[in-house]
Write a protein that holds these residues in place. Structure first.
Motif, short mmCIF file in Angstrom:
data_model
loop_
_atom_site.label_atom_id
_atom_site.label_comp_id
_atom_site.label_asym_id
_atom_site.label_seq_id
_atom_site.Cartn_x
_atom_site.Cartn_y
_atom_site.Cartn_z
N ALA A 96 6.00 -3.44 -5.26
CA ALA A 96 4.91 -3.86 -4.38
C ALA A 96 5.50 -4.46 -3.12
O ALA A 96 6.34 -5.37 -3.19
N LYS A 112 2.32 -0.08 -3.03
CA LYS A 112 2.55 -0.51 -4.41
C LYS A 112 2.51 0.69 -5.34
O LYS A 112 2.01 1.76 -4.99
N SER A 275 -0.15 -6.74 -6.02
CA SER A 275 0.83 -6.97 -4.96
C SER A 275 0.95 -8.47 -4.72
O SER A 275 0.17 -9.26 -5.26
#
Length: 520
Positions: A96, A112, A275
């Motif tokens: 990410a 990601k 993320s």
């Protein structure tokens, strides 16, 4: 003719320097007229955004290798240099990245995923442009220019006074009442793998002290957390304010909601859960006084975007549009991803729900629960088999011992008890046990005589969220079944799709022969 960019050849052709970006610009130019630019496989993109190509890396918590630096990124008609921050690879398998675009103020970037399923976007807010990076079923990636609000919707959620749901039984909501808890260490479902962190840092006078806050009271911050948590109560998601709980979660199973002391409109980044960056930015709207309930409703809406949801609005027969649905006034119903402020003006019996666009004139048929479910597992049924109703000596029925969770439209919770030879009666209220920000449940209750299957009483009063069962009863065994309610018809009402939340039963039962555990 489309020339597919050979990402695998980039390390040799363009060393990892800004000059690599200039090379990518040439590749993008050949597809200036394309809607989508093929950019190779997800594996190559995964390798590009990793320490493999010389980005500065450091070993972090939870087996994560964190990294920073800059990388080139191609889009139709042009290329960009992305400066990375809050970026990591976990276990060598999930990555990410967050960052910004060099030379573009107010820009944001996220990428990601795994090598065979990468997803990302690049948002140029001041330019009003955005690019989305997607992977198809074969693992091939493409980049497409999309409207800015497809990846970064700005939310004109009007501020309103807000208040407490009358359905919060015995003065408590689903997460309990505020009794001086340290605001820094709140958790809704300890042990759940997925974590949503509400970063209240801007409100702390000193992050080392949980009793010192500014702009908001501790109780209001508690209610912001509780309202957000209640909205996700049907999923295995731990909504936390604890930094360490967030950092301990795996990279793919966490998200962060940030709070900013500003009067701009709140915003969020679509599909940003999984993320490290701020998936949503929650502001004090329009400079008006902020309450915990109002901020909790905003947080819940913005978190919906983080899981991939868009606004629920209307498109009418004359083709006119409304970005935010105003809900259904007759049933005091509204959508979490629509115009929440309309529902909040409808009193204590308002209901706000996740939606699948089955209300009249809906413009968005996203199945909210299915979309969120791509990231989060649904909680298991807590009453899969009949459970004895807890009745204290003297006949009192207390919420603390008779609470449950409706997790899906098909979920029903059966409670059993028996009336002795002399007969008796029940006087029960079945209500949503939650806070206003997550007031998602319309309660439907049915009392049945077990021996005959006869329905003694059914309760689901129009635009009243609680159910009431009051009836004299002959000797025998009975089952009280609690479900999520629906009202009206598809043309002018709502289904039980989003009637999901905690329930609790209070009242009295007289003449009971057997119930649940009796308290002394």
């Amino acid at each position: 003719t489309v020339s597919v960019l050979n990402w695998a050849d980039l390390p040799r052709r363009y060393p990892h320097t800004p000059s690599m970006s200039r090379g990518l610009a040439l590749a993008a130019a050949v597809c200036a007229a394309c809607d989508a630019l093929p950019i190779g496989t997800g594996q190559v993109m995964f390798d590009l955004f990793s320490p493999t190509f010389g980005l500065g890396a450091a070993r972090g918590a939870s087996g994560q290798e964190r990294f920073s630096g800059s990388v080139p990124l191609v889009a139709p008609t042009q290329s960009f240099e992305v400066e990375l921050s809050d970026s990591a690879v976990e276990g060598g398998a999930y990555m990410a990245c967050n960052g910004r675009v060099r030379g573009y103020a107010g820009s944001d970037f996220m990428m990601k995923g795994t090598a065979d399923a990468m997803y990302g976007w690049l948002a140029l807010a001041e330019e009003g442009r955005a690019f989305e990076y997607t992977t198809d079923g074969r693992g091939e990636m493409a980049v497409t220019e999309v409207p800015l609000d497809q990846v970064r919707p700005k939310c004109a959620l009007e501020a309103e006074a807000g208040g407490r749901s009358a359905g919060a039984l015995e003065g408590e909501g689903q997460e309990g009442s505020y009794e001086g808890q340290d605001i820094r260490y709140l958790e809704s479902q300890p042990g759940a793998a997925a974590v949503l962190w509400l970063d209240f840092g801007v409100y702390y006078v000193d992050a080392r002290r949980g009793d010192a806050v500014k702009k908001m009271t501790r109780q209001d911050l508690y209610l912001t957390w509780a309202a957000t948590a209640a909205g996700f109560s049907m999923f295995e998601l731990n909504v936390v304010t604890d930094t360490e709980a967030y950092q301990a979660a795996s990279l793919r199973n966490r998200g962060k909601s940030c709070y900013i002391d500003d009067t701009r409109q709140s915003s969020a980044f679509v599909n940003s859960f999984g993320s490290n960056g701020c998936g949503s930015r929650n502001y004090n709207h329009y400079g008006r006084a902020t309450t915990g309930y109002r901020l909790g409703r905003v947080s819940l809406h913005e978190a919906g975007h983080m899981f991939g949801l868009y606004h629920d609005g209307n498109v009418f027969e004359d083709r006119s549009r409304r970005e935010y649905s105003r809900g259904i006034a007759a049933y005091k119903w509204g959508s979490i991803m629509g115009g929440q402020w309309e529902a909040s003006r409808r009193g204590d019996d308002q209901v706000l729900q996740w939606s699948k666009g089955d209300y009249r004139d809906a413009n968005n048929q996203q199945d909210d629960l299915q979309v969120i479910g791509r990231h989060l597992p649904r909680r298991s049924d807590d009453i899969a088999a009949p459970r004895a109703l807890w009745i204290a000596p003297g006949g009192r029925v207390a919420a603390a011992h008779n609470s449950a969770q409706i997790t899906s439209g098909g979920d029903s919770d059966p409670w059993t008890f028996a009336i002795g030879a002399g007969g008796g009666r029940v006087d029960l209220v079945i209500d949503r046990n939650e806070f206003l920000g997550g007031s998602m449940l319309d309660v439907d209750a049915t009392l049945v005589e077990d021996a005959t299957g006869r329905v003694v009483q059914h309760s689901n009063v129009r635009a009243a969220r609680r159910a009431v069962i009051r009836a004299p009863l002959a000797a025998g065994a009975y089952t009280l079944t609690v479900r999520g309610g629906a009202e009206g018809t598809p043309e002018s009402g709502f289904s039980n799709y989003g009637s999901l939340a905690g329930t609790a039963i209070v009242g009295a039962a007289v003449g009971v022969a057997a119930g649940g555990t009796e308290a002394g």
